[in-house]
Design a protein around this motif. Structure first.
Motif, PDB file in Angstrom:
ATOM      1  N   MET A   1     -14.346   4.768  15.302  1.00 10.47           N
ATOM      2  CA  MET A   1     -14.715   5.511  14.100  1.00 10.47           C
ATOM      3  C   MET A   1     -15.669   4.676  13.248  1.00 10.47           C
ATOM      4  N   LYS A   2     -16.703   5.341  12.693  1.00 10.06           N
ATOM      5  CA  LYS A   2     -17.673   4.599  11.870  1.00 10.06           C
ATOM      6  C   LYS A   2     -17.043   4.209  10.537  1.00 10.06           C
ATOM      7  N   LYS A   3     -17.572   3.105   9.946  1.00  7.14           N
ATOM      8  CA  LYS A   3     -17.008   2.582   8.700  1.00  7.14           C
ATOM      9  C   LYS A   3     -16.996   3.652   7.597  1.00  7.14           C
ATOM     10  N   GLN A   4     -18.102   4.424   7.533  1.00  8.11           N
ATOM     11  CA  GLN A   4     -18.203   5.452   6.493  1.00  8.11           C
ATOM     12  C   GLN A   4     -17.110   6.516   6.663  1.00  8.11           C
ATOM     13  N   GLU A   5     -16.841   6.878   7.923  1.00  9.38           N
ATOM     14  CA  GLU A   5     -15.797   7.894   8.199  1.00  9.38           C
ATOM     15  C   GLU A   5     -14.424   7.361   7.780  1.00  9.38           C
ATOM     16  N   VAL A   6     -14.187   6.093   8.080  1.00 10.85           N
ATOM     17  CA  VAL A   6     -12.911   5.469   7.695  1.00 10.85           C
ATOM     18  C   VAL A   6     -12.770   5.474   6.178  1.00 10.85           C
ATOM     19  N   MET A   7     -13.851   5.107   5.486  1.00  8.35           N
ATOM     20  CA  MET A   7     -13.794   5.055   4.019  1.00  8.35           C
ATOM     21  C   MET A   7     -13.520   6.434   3.424  1.00  8.35           C
ATOM     22  N   THR A   8     -14.093   7.461   4.045  1.00 12.30           N
ATOM     23  CA  THR A   8     -13.849   8.831   3.563  1.00 12.30           C
ATOM     24  C   THR A   8     -12.377   9.179   3.726  1.00 12.30           C
ATOM     25  N   LEU A   9     -11.801   8.823   4.865  1.00  9.06           N
ATOM     26  CA  LEU A   9     -10.378   9.117   5.108  1.00  9.06           C
ATOM     27  C   LEU A   9      -9.482   8.329   4.153  1.00  9.06           C
ATOM     28  N   VAL A  10      -9.872   7.078   3.854  1.00  7.03           N
ATOM     29  CA  VAL A  10      -9.099   6.269   2.889  1.00  7.03           C
ATOM     30  C   VAL A  10      -9.187   6.921   1.505  1.00  7.03           C
ATOM     31  N   ASP A  11     -10.380   7.375   1.142  1.00  2.80           N
ATOM     32  CA  ASP A  11     -10.555   8.049  -0.165  1.00  2.80           C
ATOM     33  C   ASP A  11      -9.656   9.274  -0.294  1.00  2.80           C
ATOM     34  N   LYS A  12      -9.461   9.970   0.828  1.00  2.00           N
ATOM     35  CA  LYS A  12      -8.627  11.178   0.799  1.00  2.00           C
ATOM     36  C   LYS A  12      -7.137  10.865   0.909  1.00  2.00           C
ATOM     37  N   GLY A  13      -6.799   9.631   1.218  1.00  2.00           N
ATOM     38  CA  GLY A  13      -5.394   9.266   1.424  1.00  2.00           C
ATOM     39  C   GLY A  13      -4.906   9.590   2.828  1.00  2.00           C
ATOM     40  N   GLU A  14      -5.848   9.879   3.747  1.00  2.00           N
ATOM     41  CA  GLU A  14      -5.463  10.170   5.136  1.00  2.00           C
ATOM     42  C   GLU A  14      -5.302   8.881   5.933  1.00  2.00           C
ATOM     43  N   MET A  15      -5.942   7.830   5.456  1.00  2.00           N
ATOM     44  CA  MET A  15      -5.727   6.482   5.998  1.00  2.00           C
ATOM     45  C   MET A  15      -5.435   5.576   4.795  1.00  2.00           C
ATOM     46  N   LEU A  16      -4.650   4.527   5.032  1.00  2.00           N
ATOM     47  CA  LEU A  16      -4.325   3.601   3.940  1.00  2.00           C
ATOM     48  C   LEU A  16      -4.400   2.167   4.448  1.00  2.00           C
ATOM     49  N   PRO A  17      -4.852   1.236   3.581  1.00  2.00           N
ATOM     50  CA  PRO A  17      -4.877  -0.169   4.002  1.00  2.00           C
ATOM     51  C   PRO A  17      -3.443  -0.702   4.080  1.00  2.00           C
ATOM     52  N   LEU A  18      -2.959  -0.833   5.293  1.00  2.00           N
ATOM     53  CA  LEU A  18      -1.549  -1.199   5.497  1.00  2.00           C
ATOM     54  C   LEU A  18      -1.422  -2.713   5.579  1.00  2.00           C
ATOM     55  N   MET A  19      -0.679  -3.288   4.647  1.00  2.00           N
ATOM     56  CA  MET A  19      -0.495  -4.744   4.653  1.00  2.00           C
ATOM     57  C   MET A  19       0.669  -5.135   5.552  1.00  2.00           C
ATOM     58  N   GLU A  20       1.795  -4.479   5.354  1.00  3.51           N
ATOM     59  CA  GLU A  20       2.967  -4.772   6.188  1.00  3.51           C
ATOM     60  C   GLU A  20       3.964  -3.639   6.022  1.00  3.51           C
ATOM     61  N   GLU A  21       4.894  -3.540   6.970  1.00  7.09           N
ATOM     62  CA  GLU A  21       5.976  -2.562   6.881  1.00  7.09           C
ATOM     63  C   GLU A  21       7.208  -3.202   7.489  1.00  7.09           C
ATOM     64  N   PHE A  22       8.354  -2.961   6.888  1.00  6.16           N
ATOM     65  CA  PHE A  22       9.558  -3.631   7.374  1.00  6.16           C
ATOM     66  C   PHE A  22      10.802  -2.894   6.893  1.00  6.16           C
ATOM     67  N   TYR A  23      11.838  -2.993   7.715  1.00  4.42           N
ATOM     68  CA  TYR A  23      13.139  -2.396   7.399  1.00  4.42           C
ATOM     69  C   TYR A  23      14.012  -3.483   6.792  1.00  4.42           C
ATOM     70  N   THR A  24      14.528  -3.231   5.609  1.00  3.72           N
ATOM     71  CA  THR A  24      15.315  -4.266   4.937  1.00  3.72           C
ATOM     72  C   THR A  24      16.283  -3.617   3.949  1.00  3.72           C
ATOM     73  N   ILE A  25      16.760  -4.422   3.027  1.00  2.00           N
ATOM     74  CA  ILE A  25      17.632  -3.940   1.952  1.00  2.00           C
ATOM     75  C   ILE A  25      16.819  -3.913   0.662  1.00  2.00           C
ATOM     76  N   GLN A  26      16.857  -2.798  -0.044  1.00  2.00           N
ATOM     77  CA  GLN A  26      16.211  -2.769  -1.366  1.00  2.00           C
ATOM     78  C   GLN A  26      16.957  -3.758  -2.258  1.00  2.00           C
ATOM     79  N   GLY A  27      16.247  -4.753  -2.727  1.00  2.00           N
ATOM     80  CA  GLY A  27      16.918  -5.814  -3.470  1.00  2.00           C
ATOM     81  C   GLY A  27      17.037  -5.572  -4.965  1.00  2.00           C
ATOM     82  N   GLU A  28      16.186  -4.670  -5.513  1.00  2.00           N
ATOM     83  CA  GLU A  28      16.046  -4.595  -6.968  1.00  2.00           C
ATOM     84  C   GLU A  28      16.394  -3.216  -7.512  1.00  2.00           C
TER      85      GLU A  28
END
Ligand code: SF4
Length: 210
Positions: A1-28
């Protein structure tokens, strides 16, 4: 996918910059001690000097990821999904929460409220920051207000913010981790004198889990 297409999808919320994901206990906060799947989205320009996830700030360092992939993965682990950051409201949370809801998952968000509230949420934890204040309906929609206390001036800020929230919002004061030994006794004393507040601790850090 071209960079511009990716940016459009990120703008729409169809793609998101994912830093990390994990299963744990909510601490707070209200749901502390409860298992949940955390999705940490990159991107934040609020700039808290004590931020413990500064690696999240630059969205460009986190890969744009299709929300279908994020939701599918999350559903394998838990029925409660916590979206955190960074500042998740940097992005349009509508499409991701729609997908999670279609899978009958409960959607929780941890936000500073610095950007427009988007998304369909079962639980909103509003954690306001002085350098970029929340605005608009997030005060009416917040289920809990969690003010991080770094010094005694933050107690004044906490009261100012509490005055803006809805009547059902549960109020928490949470010591900033690096100064916890100094501020926790002050918070305990304040909560005993002002019992509309509750103490929130970062129990996951005491448990040494993510
Ligand atoms: S709002 Fe959250 S992620 Fe952003 S700088 Fe502050 S503590 Fe860090």
């Amino acid at each position: 996918m071209k960079k511009q297409e990716v940016m459009t999808l990120v703008d729409k919320g169809e793609m998101l910059p994912l830093m990390e994901e994990f299963y744990t206990i909510q601490g707070e906060g209200f749901h502390k001690g409860t298992a949940a799947y955390f999705i940490r989205v990159g991107g934040c320009d609020v700039g808290c000097h004590w931020c413990d996830v500064k690696e999240s700030w630059n969205a460009e360092t986190h890969p744009p990821t299709a929300i279908s992939q994020i939701a599918e993965n999350a559903a394998k682990y838990s029925d409660t999904i916590v979206i955190t950051g960074g500042e998740p409201l940097t992005w349009n949370m509508g499409p991701l929460t729609r997908l999670l809801k279609e899978k009958n998952l409960k959607t929780h968000i941890e936000t500073s409220g610095a950007y427009e509230l988007t998304g369909d949420w079962d639980w909103i934890c509003l954690s306001p920051k002085k350098n970029k204040l929340p605005f608009g309906r997030v005060y009416d929609e917040a289920d809990e207000l969690k003010v991080i206390v770094y010094n005694k001036h933050d107690l004044i800020f906490a009261e100012e913010q509490a005055a803006l929230t809805n009547a059902n919002c549960i109020l928490y004061l949470q010591p900033e981790w690096s100064v916890r030994d100094k501020v926790t006794p002050m918070i305990v004393d304040y909560v005993m004198k002002n019992p509309k507040w509750k103490v929130s601790l970062q129990t996951h850090k005491y448990l040494n889990i993510p």
